[in-house]
Design a protein around this motif. Structure first.
Motif, PDB file in Angstrom:
ATOM      1  N   VAL A   7       0.835  -1.210   0.000  1.00 47.60           N
ATOM      2  CA  VAL A   7       0.000   0.000   0.000  1.00 47.60           C
ATOM      3  C   VAL A   7       0.865   1.254   0.000  1.00 47.60           C
ATOM      4  CG1 VAL A   7      -1.899  -1.170   1.175  1.00 47.60           C
ATOM      5  CG2 VAL A   7      -0.177   0.046   2.531  1.00 47.60           C
ATOM      6  N   LEU A   8       2.193   1.097   0.070  1.00 45.47           N
ATOM      7  CA  LEU A   8       3.095   2.241   0.035  1.00 45.47           C
ATOM      8  C   LEU A   8       3.357   2.601  -1.425  1.00 45.47           C
ATOM      9  CD1 LEU A   8       5.548   1.233   2.903  1.00 45.47           C
ATOM     10  CD2 LEU A   8       3.451   2.597   3.019  1.00 45.47           C
ATOM     11  N   GLY A   9       2.318   3.089  -2.064  1.00 47.73           N
ATOM     12  CA  GLY A   9       2.266   3.312  -3.497  1.00 47.73           C
ATOM     13  C   GLY A   9       0.920   2.799  -3.968  1.00 47.73           C
ATOM     14  N   PRO A  10       0.751   2.465  -5.232  1.00 44.21           N
ATOM     15  CA  PRO A  10      -0.508   1.860  -5.665  1.00 44.21           C
ATOM     16  C   PRO A  10      -0.769   0.555  -4.922  1.00 44.21           C
ATOM     17  CG  PRO A  10       0.814   2.570  -7.544  1.00 44.21           C
ATOM     18  CD  PRO A  10       1.691   2.704  -6.349  1.00 44.21           C
ATOM     19  N   VAL A  11      -2.024   0.279  -4.632  1.00 47.31           N
ATOM     20  CA  VAL A  11      -2.386  -0.944  -3.910  1.00 47.31           C
ATOM     21  C   VAL A  11      -2.096  -2.148  -4.807  1.00 47.31           C
ATOM     22  CG1 VAL A  11      -4.283  -2.242  -2.876  1.00 47.31           C
ATOM     23  CG2 VAL A  11      -4.118   0.237  -2.543  1.00 47.31           C
ATOM     24  N   ALA A  12      -1.374  -3.134  -4.256  1.00 47.90           N
ATOM     25  CA  ALA A  12      -0.948  -4.277  -5.047  1.00 47.90           C
ATOM     26  C   ALA A  12      -0.807  -5.498  -4.145  1.00 47.90           C
ATOM     27  CB  ALA A  12       0.386  -3.987  -5.746  1.00 47.90           C
ATOM     28  N   ALA A  13      -0.685  -6.662  -4.785  1.00 52.09           N
ATOM     29  CA  ALA A  13      -0.438  -7.917  -4.057  1.00 52.09           C
ATOM     30  C   ALA A  13       0.466  -8.784  -4.913  1.00 52.09           C
ATOM     31  CB  ALA A  13      -1.747  -8.631  -3.749  1.00 52.09           C
ATOM     32  N   TRP A  14       1.322  -9.558  -4.229  1.00 52.09           N
ATOM     33  CA  TRP A  14       2.273 -10.419  -4.929  1.00 52.09           C
ATOM     34  C   TRP A  14       2.241 -11.804  -4.309  1.00 52.09           C
ATOM     35  CZ3 TRP A  14       3.451  -5.636  -2.871  1.00 52.09           C
ATOM     36  CH2 TRP A  14       3.674  -4.599  -3.783  1.00 52.09           C
ATOM     37  N   ASP A  15       2.546 -12.810  -5.130  1.00 49.78           N
ATOM     38  CA  ASP A  15       2.636 -14.162  -4.593  1.00 49.78           C
ATOM     39  C   ASP A  15       4.028 -14.410  -4.031  1.00 49.78           C
ATOM     40  OD1 ASP A  15       4.350 -14.644  -6.730  1.00 49.78           O
ATOM     41  OD2 ASP A  15       2.859 -15.731  -7.908  1.00 49.78           O
ATOM     42  N   GLU A  16       4.272 -15.667  -3.607  1.00 47.33           N
ATOM     43  CA  GLU A  16       5.544 -15.991  -2.956  1.00 47.33           C
ATOM     44  C   GLU A  16       6.737 -15.763  -3.867  1.00 47.33           C
ATOM     45  OE1 GLU A  16       4.764 -19.667  -0.027  1.00 47.33           O
ATOM     46  OE2 GLU A  16       3.904 -19.921  -2.011  1.00 47.33           O
ATOM     47  N   ALA A  17       6.536 -15.907  -5.164  1.00 44.88           N
ATOM     48  CA  ALA A  17       7.635 -15.723  -6.116  1.00 44.88           C
ATOM     49  C   ALA A  17       7.865 -14.258  -6.456  1.00 44.88           C
ATOM     50  CB  ALA A  17       7.343 -16.511  -7.398  1.00 44.88           C
ATOM     51  N   GLY A  18       7.017 -13.366  -5.924  1.00 50.93           N
ATOM     52  CA  GLY A  18       7.161 -11.946  -6.219  1.00 50.93           C
ATOM     53  C   GLY A  18       6.407 -11.509  -7.451  1.00 50.93           C
ATOM     54  N   ASP A  19       5.583 -12.385  -8.024  1.00 49.05           N
ATOM     55  CA  ASP A  19       4.796 -12.026  -9.201  1.00 49.05           C
ATOM     56  C   ASP A  19       3.505 -11.331  -8.767  1.00 49.05           C
ATOM     57  OD1 ASP A  19       6.657 -13.204 -10.916  1.00 49.05           O
ATOM     58  OD2 ASP A  19       5.751 -15.183 -10.659  1.00 49.05           O
ATOM     59  N   ALA A  20       3.152 -10.260  -9.490  1.00 47.34           N
ATOM     60  CA  ALA A  20       1.956  -9.499  -9.144  1.00 47.34           C
ATOM     61  C   ALA A  20       0.699 -10.314  -9.389  1.00 47.34           C
ATOM     62  CB  ALA A  20       1.915  -8.210  -9.949  1.00 47.34           C
ATOM     63  N   LEU A  21      -0.245 -10.236  -8.450  1.00 47.87           N
ATOM     64  CA  LEU A  21      -1.535 -10.887  -8.615  1.00 47.87           C
ATOM     65  C   LEU A  21      -2.497  -9.947  -9.330  1.00 47.87           C
ATOM     66  CD1 LEU A  21      -1.973 -12.482  -5.067  1.00 47.87           C
ATOM     67  CD2 LEU A  21      -1.045 -13.538  -7.123  1.00 47.87           C
ATOM     68  N   THR A  22      -3.353 -10.496 -10.165  1.00 47.84           N
ATOM     69  CA  THR A  22      -4.335  -9.690 -10.898  1.00 47.84           C
ATOM     70  C   THR A  22      -5.517  -9.401  -9.988  1.00 47.84           C
ATOM     71  OG1 THR A  22      -3.668 -10.729 -12.969  1.00 47.84           O
ATOM     72  CG2 THR A  22      -5.791  -9.600 -12.942  1.00 47.84           C
ATOM     73  N   LEU A  23      -5.725  -8.116  -9.683  1.00 45.22           N
ATOM     74  CA  LEU A  23      -6.776  -7.717  -8.747  1.00 45.22           C
ATOM     75  C   LEU A  23      -7.994  -7.136  -9.452  1.00 45.22           C
ATOM     76  CD1 LEU A  23      -4.554  -6.102  -5.974  1.00 45.22           C
ATOM     77  CD2 LEU A  23      -5.486  -8.412  -6.055  1.00 45.22           C
ATOM     78  N   LYS A  24      -8.064  -7.285 -10.758  1.00 43.77           N
ATOM     79  CA  LYS A  24      -9.200  -6.814 -11.555  1.00 43.77           C
ATOM     80  C   LYS A  24      -9.321  -5.297 -11.462  1.00 43.77           C
ATOM     81  CE  LYS A  24     -11.768 -11.133 -11.765  1.00 43.77           C
ATOM     82  NZ  LYS A  24     -13.071 -11.787 -11.650  1.00 43.77           N
ATOM     83  N   GLY A  25     -10.569  -4.802 -11.304  1.00 51.95           N
ATOM     84  CA  GLY A  25     -10.831  -3.376 -11.431  1.00 51.95           C
ATOM     85  C   GLY A  25     -10.562  -2.575 -10.181  1.00 51.95           C
ATOM     86  N   PRO A  26     -10.772  -1.252 -10.277  1.00 53.87           N
ATOM     87  CA  PRO A  26     -10.494  -0.356  -9.142  1.00 53.87           C
ATOM     88  C   PRO A  26     -11.354  -0.640  -7.925  1.00 53.87           C
ATOM     89  CG  PRO A  26     -11.592   0.813 -10.952  1.00 53.87           C
ATOM     90  CD  PRO A  26     -11.194  -0.510 -11.485  1.00 53.87           C
ATOM     91  N   ARG A  27     -12.597  -1.124  -8.125  1.00 49.82           N
ATOM     92  CA  ARG A  27     -13.435  -1.420  -6.961  1.00 49.82           C
ATOM     93  C   ARG A  27     -12.874  -2.597  -6.166  1.00 49.82           C
ATOM     94  NH1 ARG A  27     -16.796   2.953  -6.174  1.00 49.82           N
ATOM     95  NH2 ARG A  27     -17.987   3.432  -8.055  1.00 49.82           N
ATOM     96  N   HIS A  28     -12.338  -3.598  -6.860  1.00 50.71           N
ATOM     97  CA  HIS A  28     -11.710  -4.712  -6.149  1.00 50.71           C
ATOM     98  C   HIS A  28     -10.548  -4.201  -5.305  1.00 50.71           C
ATOM     99  CE1 HIS A  28     -13.871  -6.819  -9.355  1.00 50.71           C
ATOM    100  NE2 HIS A  28     -13.774  -7.931  -8.641  1.00 50.71           N
ATOM    101  N   ARG A  29      -9.706  -3.355  -5.913  1.00 53.43           N
ATOM    102  CA  ARG A  29      -8.563  -2.824  -5.155  1.00 53.43           C
ATOM    103  C   ARG A  29      -9.017  -1.916  -4.024  1.00 53.43           C
ATOM    104  NH1 ARG A  29      -6.677  -2.295 -10.294  1.00 53.43           N
ATOM    105  NH2 ARG A  29      -6.871  -0.017 -10.297  1.00 53.43           N
ATOM    106  N   ALA A  30     -10.142  -1.208  -4.237  1.00 53.75           N
ATOM    107  CA  ALA A  30     -10.660  -0.346  -3.170  1.00 53.75           C
ATOM    108  C   ALA A  30     -11.098  -1.173  -1.963  1.00 53.75           C
ATOM    109  CB  ALA A  30     -11.827   0.493  -3.691  1.00 53.75           C
ATOM    110  N   VAL A  31     -11.790  -2.295  -2.224  1.00 52.76           N
ATOM    111  CA  VAL A  31     -12.187  -3.172  -1.111  1.00 52.76           C
ATOM    112  C   VAL A  31     -10.946  -3.693  -0.394  1.00 52.76           C
ATOM    113  CG1 VAL A  31     -13.265  -5.384  -0.525  1.00 52.76           C
ATOM    114  CG2 VAL A  31     -14.383  -3.834  -2.144  1.00 52.76           C
ATOM    115  N   LEU A  32      -9.948  -4.117  -1.160  1.00 50.20           N
ATOM    116  CA  LEU A  32      -8.714  -4.623  -0.554  1.00 50.20           C
ATOM    117  C   LEU A  32      -8.052  -3.542   0.290  1.00 50.20           C
ATOM    118  CD1 LEU A  32      -6.620  -6.882  -0.324  1.00 50.20           C
ATOM    119  CD2 LEU A  32      -5.539  -5.983  -2.385  1.00 50.20           C
ATOM    120  N   ALA A  33      -7.966  -2.323  -0.263  1.00 49.82           N
ATOM    121  CA  ALA A  33      -7.336  -1.224   0.480  1.00 49.82           C
ATOM    122  C   ALA A  33      -8.098  -0.926   1.765  1.00 49.82           C
ATOM    123  CB  ALA A  33      -7.272   0.022  -0.397  1.00 49.82           C
TER     124      ALA A  33
END
Length: 662
Positions: A7-33
């Motif tokens: 969250v120290l920048g755009p909201v994001a998530a990564w798996d164990e290998a460091g690959d970014a997970l697809t979080l779909k649209g802005p509403r999905h990321r808003a719920v996560l945030a």
């Protein structure tokens, strides 16, 4: 799958290998945030609706559920259909996200900033530099203007600004002020209202030999504050300007401040005076290593390495009296019963035995006492396991008692404290001896307080903390933890906090619900990084989490990827049982050795006993009962001050029922 959140920048998530997970649209990321801002607490669906829409549509609640379902698929792609989520959970009127403490960049950053409060400047610079790298932009950058991010975003931003200034302050203290200037200049350009930053930049410039530039920055600060805020610089900045104009001596005491200047001058005098005196240098080196060892981290590791080199060099000179002094001066208190470097410990015990043999039998009694105490302390964790051969392990126990006898006869307080440390290390020949260790700790505290033996006073409090835990006296353990922390803060002993932090995690585990206990242990594990104590660190966190599963009788989900360290043989049968492989568990139990006789002896037997009951291994059940019975009035494992599996009596009752005893 472990998921890391950013969250120290755009909201994001990564798996164990460091690959970014697809979080779909802005509403999905808003719920996560929004769930991350709640910090593991439940956010009602109604609140999510209010935060995500200024004017919620009629289908808003259904949309929230859709967003949550999409997030669950992204965050736990391997979760079986209809299986409950372990990360994004439904609870009461809403949802909660339950990542571990070290799986959210903002939480890691906050912990790093708070953890440097008592660290020396060099560690402050390293840790804050690493922590500041985690920022990829403004906190919650995608939702920076939203009312629900405003408070948390402002708090994290303020924490980042504080970290930048704290790092610059540490750089100046280290004598590397020039390195602080570029970052401070950029920091002020972005945040011109922070007078502390102006003060640091002026001081850094002056310490870098740029007096004119320093005064120019003061004038720039005055002009900016006057034109934009209508105020003059504060008293600190005005005093600094006056001191620069007078070239005050205190402004440039040299790298690290006046204490470092005194050190540099003394070191230069030593170098010129005793440069060719090998014996004096070896004794001085050993004394320095004793001080270095209590600084923790790299200091402890370096102390162990240089200590061995000093002892080896003393032996090469062929002077047993000198070797005895070099070995004996390193009387660093030891609280953990497993050696950080067993091979090195065995070598030191051998060196102490060789030196004892070469010293005149009736002379140098204090030196002999220190060698014997060294043998007892360095032989920690080597008491024989069952079945013990006659006389096995007697040497270290005998050495501890001989050292104690010599110290009492000589009336030597510092030697007695060292000897009692050895007695403590050899007090694990059977279970149920917490009361005996409490008595040792009581004497060590009293003796040390009367004789200004600060590090041993801390040791005594930690011994008593452990023993009071084993005896279910948490209020007593609290008092000893507080006393140890107070001494550590006053005398700059950072390693102490490793043990008191873990004790408080144990306390949480014994008094709070399971989620709070898990979070406390995850937080405590962070302080082990860089502590320089592999004998404590390896396998401790998974062992603590496994103890929670046993105490709360919850399903064990401990993946093989955990490093169980030295505890693996005694937890493996229970892990196999949890995976439904009873035959593998029976094989692992067949001929299983007794755990080492140390602070985790009872805890490891309880793990073994639980597995043995699950698969009906009567022989191991009988062994476990016999070994645990002397500790029937204690808490299993709590004598470590780190973990507990609850009352030993409860485990004995289960074993007795299986064995057909009343």
């Amino acid at each position: 799958m472990q998921v890391n959140f950013g969250v120290l920048g755009p909201v994001a998530a990564w798996d164990e290998a460091g690959d970014a997970l697809t979080l779909k649209g802005p509403r999905h990321r808003a719920v996560l945030a929004r769930l991350l801002i709640a910090r593991r607490r439940v956010v009602p669906v109604s609140r999510l609706v209010e935060d995500l829409w200024a004017e919620p549509p009629a289908e808003a609640v259904g949309a929230i559920r859709t967003f949550v379902a999409g997030l669950r698929r992204a965050l736990e792609p391997d979760r079986p259909r209809r299986a409950p989520s372990r990360l994004l959970v439904t609870e009461g009127p809403g949802y909660a996200l339950r990542p571990a403490q070290d799986e959210v960049d903002a939480w890691r950053f906050e912990h790093s900033v708070n953890a440097v409060a008592e660290l020396p400047p060099s560690q402050v610079v390293d840790r804050l530099t690493a922590a500041l790298r985690s920022w990829r932009g403004p906190a919650y950058a995608d939702f920076e203007g939203e009312p629900w991010t405003r408070g948390e975003g402002s708090r994290l931003t303020e924490l980042r600004l504080h970290a930048v200034e704290r790092r610059a302050e540490a750089q100046i203290a280290l004598g590397t002020a020039a390195e602080a200037v570029p970052d401070l200049d950029a920091h002020i350009a972005e945040h011109p209202w922070r007078e502390d930053a102006w003060h640091l930049l002026v001081l850094a410039l002056y310490r870098s030999g740029r007096q004119t530039d320093a005064l120019s920055v003061v004038r720039r600060a005055r002009r900016m504050l006057s034109e934009h805020l209508g105020v003059d610089p504060g008293p600190r900045l005005r005093r600094l300007e006056a001191d620069i104009l007078q070239q005050a001596d205190h402004l440039d005491p040299g790298p690290g401040g006046s204490a470092a200047q005194v050190w540099a001058q003394a070191a230069a005098a030593y170098e010129s005076t005793v440069s060719s005196r090998a014996r004096t240098r070896l004794e001085s080196t050993a004394g320095l290593m004793r001080t270095l060892a209590v600084t923790g981290g790299g200091g402890l590791e370096a102390a162990r390495r240089h200590r061995v080199a000093a002892v080896a060099a003393a032996e090469q000179l062929g002077d047993p009296e000198l070797t005895a002094r070099v070995i004996g001066v390193y009387d660093v208190p030891a609280i953990w019963t497993r050696s950080d470097d067993p091979d090195q410990a065995r070598w030191l015990v051998g060196a102490a035995e060789r030196t004892l043999h070469r010293l005149p039998a009736e002379q140098h009694q204090a030196g002999r006492g220190r060698l014997l105490a060294t043998i007892a302390v360095e032989s920690r964790g080597t008491l024989p396991t069952e079945p013990a051969a006659p006389g096995a392990g007697a040497r270290a126990f005998q050495a501890a008692r001989q050292a104690e006898h010599i110290a009492r006869r000589l009336g030597d307080a510092s030697l007695l404290a060292f000897a009692l440390n050895g007695v403590f290390m050899q007090s694990f020949h059977r279970a149920g001896l917490a009361g005996r260790r409490d008595a040792i700790g009581t004497e060590v505290v009293s003796l040390s307080a009367l004789n200004d033996l600060t590090t041993y006073e801390v040791l005594g409090h930690l011994i008593r903390l452990q023993s009071r835990c084993a005896l279910s006296d948490l209020s007593g353990a609290d008092r000893h933890a507080a006393a140890a922390d107070a001494l550590a803060e006053r005398y700059e002993l950072p390693l102490v906090s490793v043990f008191t932090t873990w004790y408080r995690a144990l306390r949480t585990a014994m008094t709070q619900p399971l989620p709070a206990a898990e979070a406390a242990y995850q937080d405590a594990a962070v302080c082990l990084d860089g502590a320089g104590m592999p004998g404590l660190q390896r396998g401790l966190l998974p062992l603590a989490l496994l103890s929670l599963c046993v105490r709360h009788d919850t399903p064990i989900r401990m993946a093989d990827r955990h490093d169980w360290g030295p505890y693996e043989p005694w937890v493996r049968p229970l892990l196999l049982v949890s995976e439904g492989w009873d035959e593998g568990a029976r094989e692992a139990l067949r001929g299983i050795p007794s755990p080492p006789r140390d602070l985790l002896f009872e805890a490891l037997w309880c793990f073994v006993a639980k597995a043995a009951v699950a698969v009906g291994d009567q022989a191991v059940i009988q062994r476990a009962y016999s070994q645990l019975e002397p500790a029937s009035s204690e808490l299993a494992g709590a004598g470590s001050g780190l973990i507990s599996l609850g009352p030993v009596s409860g485990h004995l009752a289960v074993l007795a029922a299986v064995l057909g005893r009343r």
